[in-house]
Write a protein that holds these residues in place. Structure first.
Motif, mmCIF file in Angstrom:
data_model
loop_
_atom_site.group_PDB
_atom_site.id
_atom_site.type_symbol
_atom_site.label_atom_id
_atom_site.label_comp_id
_atom_site.label_asym_id
_atom_site.label_seq_id
_atom_site.Cartn_x
_atom_site.Cartn_y
_atom_site.Cartn_z
ATOM 1 N N GLY A 1 0.806 -1.212 0.000
ATOM 2 C CA GLY A 1 0.000 0.000 0.000
ATOM 3 C C GLY A 1 0.841 1.265 0.000
ATOM 4 O O GLY A 1 2.080 1.230 0.006
ATOM 5 N N SER A 2 0.164 2.388 0.028
ATOM 6 C CA SER A 2 0.824 3.693 -0.060
ATOM 7 C C SER A 2 1.872 3.867 1.038
ATOM 8 O O SER A 2 1.583 3.699 2.215
ATOM 9 C CB SER A 2 -0.230 4.802 0.062
ATOM 10 O OG SER A 2 -1.255 4.617 -0.883
ATOM 11 N N GLY A 3 3.085 4.218 0.642
ATOM 12 C CA GLY A 3 4.166 4.450 1.593
ATOM 13 C C GLY A 3 4.991 3.220 1.913
ATOM 14 O O GLY A 3 6.079 3.336 2.497
ATOM 15 N N ALA A 4 4.502 2.029 1.536
ATOM 16 C CA ALA A 4 5.224 0.802 1.876
ATOM 17 C C ALA A 4 6.554 0.705 1.150
ATOM 18 O O ALA A 4 7.495 0.077 1.652
ATOM 19 C CB ALA A 4 4.356 -0.418 1.561
ATOM 20 N N SER A 5 6.653 1.329 -0.024
ATOM 21 C CA SER A 5 7.888 1.211 -0.801
ATOM 22 C C SER A 5 9.082 1.840 -0.083
ATOM 23 O O SER A 5 10.210 1.353 -0.192
ATOM 24 C CB SER A 5 7.708 1.830 -2.188
ATOM 25 O OG SER A 5 7.304 3.179 -2.094
ATOM 26 N N LEU A 6 8.844 2.929 0.666
ATOM 27 C CA LEU A 6 9.948 3.548 1.402
ATOM 28 C C LEU A 6 10.473 2.607 2.476
ATOM 29 O O LEU A 6 11.695 2.450 2.639
ATOM 30 C CB LEU A 6 9.485 4.869 2.035
ATOM 31 C CG LEU A 6 10.519 5.578 2.921
ATOM 32 C CD1 LEU A 6 11.780 5.906 2.138
ATOM 33 C CD2 LEU A 6 9.919 6.855 3.513
ATOM 34 N N LYS B 1 8.183 -0.322 -11.472
ATOM 35 C CA LYS B 1 9.157 0.646 -11.976
ATOM 36 C C LYS B 1 10.541 0.366 -11.405
ATOM 37 O O LYS B 1 11.560 0.397 -12.120
ATOM 38 C CB LYS B 1 8.716 2.069 -11.619
ATOM 39 C CG LYS B 1 9.717 3.160 -11.997
ATOM 40 C CD LYS B 1 9.960 3.227 -13.505
ATOM 41 C CE LYS B 1 10.906 4.361 -13.867
ATOM 42 N NZ LYS B 1 11.186 4.408 -15.316
ATOM 43 N N GLY B 2 10.603 0.065 -10.107
ATOM 44 C CA GLY B 2 11.879 -0.229 -9.471
ATOM 45 C C GLY B 2 12.555 -1.456 -10.046
ATOM 46 O O GLY B 2 13.786 -1.572 -10.016
ATOM 47 N N ALA B 3 11.743 -2.377 -10.583
ATOM 48 C CA ALA B 3 12.302 -3.602 -11.155
ATOM 49 C C ALA B 3 13.227 -3.306 -12.325
ATOM 50 O O ALA B 3 14.147 -4.083 -12.619
ATOM 51 C CB ALA B 3 11.173 -4.530 -11.595
ATOM 52 N N PHE B 4 12.996 -2.183 -13.002
ATOM 53 C CA PHE B 4 13.829 -1.800 -14.139
ATOM 54 C C PHE B 4 15.286 -1.604 -13.710
ATOM 55 O O PHE B 4 16.220 -1.814 -14.493
ATOM 56 C CB PHE B 4 13.285 -0.519 -14.778
ATOM 57 C CG PHE B 4 14.037 -0.069 -16.003
ATOM 58 C CD1 PHE B 4 13.770 -0.646 -17.239
ATOM 59 C CD2 PHE B 4 15.015 0.904 -15.917
ATOM 60 C CE1 PHE B 4 14.478 -0.239 -18.372
ATOM 61 C CE2 PHE B 4 15.721 1.317 -17.047
ATOM 62 C CZ PHE B 4 15.445 0.741 -18.279
ATOM 63 N N GLY C 1 6.635 -4.158 -20.780
ATOM 64 C CA GLY C 1 7.600 -5.240 -20.944
ATOM 65 C C GLY C 1 7.658 -6.184 -19.769
ATOM 66 O O GLY C 1 8.067 -7.342 -19.910
ATOM 67 N N PHE C 2 7.222 -5.713 -18.590
ATOM 68 C CA PHE C 2 7.220 -6.574 -17.412
ATOM 69 C C PHE C 2 6.017 -7.506 -17.384
ATOM 70 O O PHE C 2 5.912 -8.353 -16.491
ATOM 71 C CB PHE C 2 7.286 -5.741 -16.130
ATOM 72 C CG PHE C 2 8.650 -5.141 -15.891
ATOM 73 C CD1 PHE C 2 9.704 -5.936 -15.485
ATOM 74 C CD2 PHE C 2 8.875 -3.786 -16.092
ATOM 75 C CE1 PHE C 2 10.961 -5.396 -15.279
ATOM 76 C CE2 PHE C 2 10.128 -3.241 -15.886
ATOM 77 C CZ PHE C 2 11.181 -4.042 -15.486
ATOM 78 N N LEU C 3 5.111 -7.355 -18.353
ATOM 79 C CA LEU C 3 4.023 -8.320 -18.534
ATOM 80 C C LEU C 3 4.232 -9.179 -19.776
ATOM 81 O O LEU C 3 3.918 -10.367 -19.771
ATOM 82 C CB LEU C 3 2.662 -7.602 -18.634
ATOM 83 C CG LEU C 3 2.096 -6.957 -17.377
ATOM 84 C CD1 LEU C 3 0.691 -6.445 -17.652
ATOM 85 C CD2 LEU C 3 2.079 -7.919 -16.198
#
Length: 321
Positions: free
Chosen positions: A70-75, A108-111, A152-154
């Motif tokens: 969810g929102s903010g979890a990426s940090l 996006k981070g996977a790139f 491309g990730f799909l």
């Protein structure tokens, strides 16, 4: 074959099965290196000073299973030192924004990662209110999606794919779904969350088990199907005890229901999460309502808390430098 011999055979088989079931039920967590990092302990409100729902199950401090984002979890994913390369699976409980809003950030981070193998993403089937998981991902990342530049990730033209795996959702005939991912056993069951298809998740390895309730009022008590003897039960506490809000109670379970599940299932430790303003400031009352049923270890999560699966104890925080 005479009837006496047949009866003895039946008794022997029954005894073997009973012993096997008992041994499974009493499995001892033999892996001290598993822990859960709380990436987000809040809900959808923007005034709770918490990230929205998200968790990672780590082994030897490496992120293995991601549960919601969810929102903010990426940090906090970054603060926990998690790497996309290390993930074995992504588990989504449901598609409410406060559980999946940072998922595009993960893609996006996977790139910028060095991952080269496909990553399975498990989530529920859809209905008239929300799309099934594959369609949801297409609407985000397909060639005509909101983030088409990440298609491309799909479609496989990037280094790896996020591969959707749809978990059946049928509250009338709820069944436990099972899968394997990198040495972990994943189990899911449909749970009641208003009109939104939602899942509760259980993850097992080396006799250890952690259960994530997700958002649910637990009508039909389907969550009970996967809670048995869990070492760690992460339960969402978005409704206070004594609430008269009938809509909220269809979406979230009160503390007494969390306590009933934990006691009946023989849960070793429980961690409450997904707080909202209506539950943030009534923790003593919540603890009392849970404790009326459950006498095991109980904790109230904060963002970045780290809990040992084996002991249930808080062992640190991903916010610590």
């Amino acid at each position: 074959m005479n009837s006496i011999y047949l009866r003895k055979m039946i008794k022997t088989v029954a005894l073997v099965l009973a012993v096997g079931i008992s041994a499974t039920a009493q499995a001892v967590c033999a892996n001290p290196n598993l822990d859960v990092v709380v990436l987000g302990s809040g809900g959808p409100e923007l005034s709770d000073k918490r990230a929205s729902s998200g968790y990672i199950l780590r082994e030897n401090k490496k992120a293995r299973i991601l549960v919601d984002f969810g929102s903010g979890a990426s940090l906090n994913f970054e603060r926990a030192g998690a790497q996309i390369e290390d993930l074995q699976a992504v588990l989504l409980s449901h598609l409410h924004a406060d559980h999946v809003n940072d998922f595009p950030a993960l893609v996006k981070g996977a790139f910028f990662s060095e991952r080269g193998r496909d990553l399975p993403v498990y989530g529920p089937a859809g209905n008239h209110a929300v799309p099934p998981l594959p369609q949801y991902l297409q609407r985000l990342f397909g060639e005509n999606g909101a983030y088409a530049y990440l298609s491309g990730f799909l479609d496989g033209s990037e280094a790896f794919r996020f591969k959707p795996v749809t978990v059946p959702f049928d509250m009338k005939r709820p069944q436990v779904f099972s899968a394997k991912a990198g040495g972990f056993t994943l189990r899911a069951v449909p749970v009641a969350h208003g009109i939104i298809p939602a899942l509760g998740w259980r993850i097992e390895k080396d006799g250890c088990s952690v259960v994530f309730s997700g958002d649910t009022g637990n009508m039909g008590r389907t969550l009970d199907k996967i809670a048995g003897n869990a070492d760690l039960f992460v339960a969402h506490n978005a409704v206070p005890e004594g609430s008269a809000d009938r809509i909220a109670l269809k979406l979230h379970m009160p503390p007494s229901e969390i306590g009933r599940i934990a006691a009946g299932a023989g849960v070793k430790s429980a961690v409450l999460s997904h707080f909202m303003r209506r539950t943030e400031n009534v923790k003593p009352q919540t603890a009392e309502a849970v404790g009326a049923h459950y006498s095991g270890r109980l904790a109230f999560a904060e963002d970045c808390d780290i809990y040992s699966v084996q002991s249930g104890l808080k062992t640190g925080s991903c916010a610590e430098k």
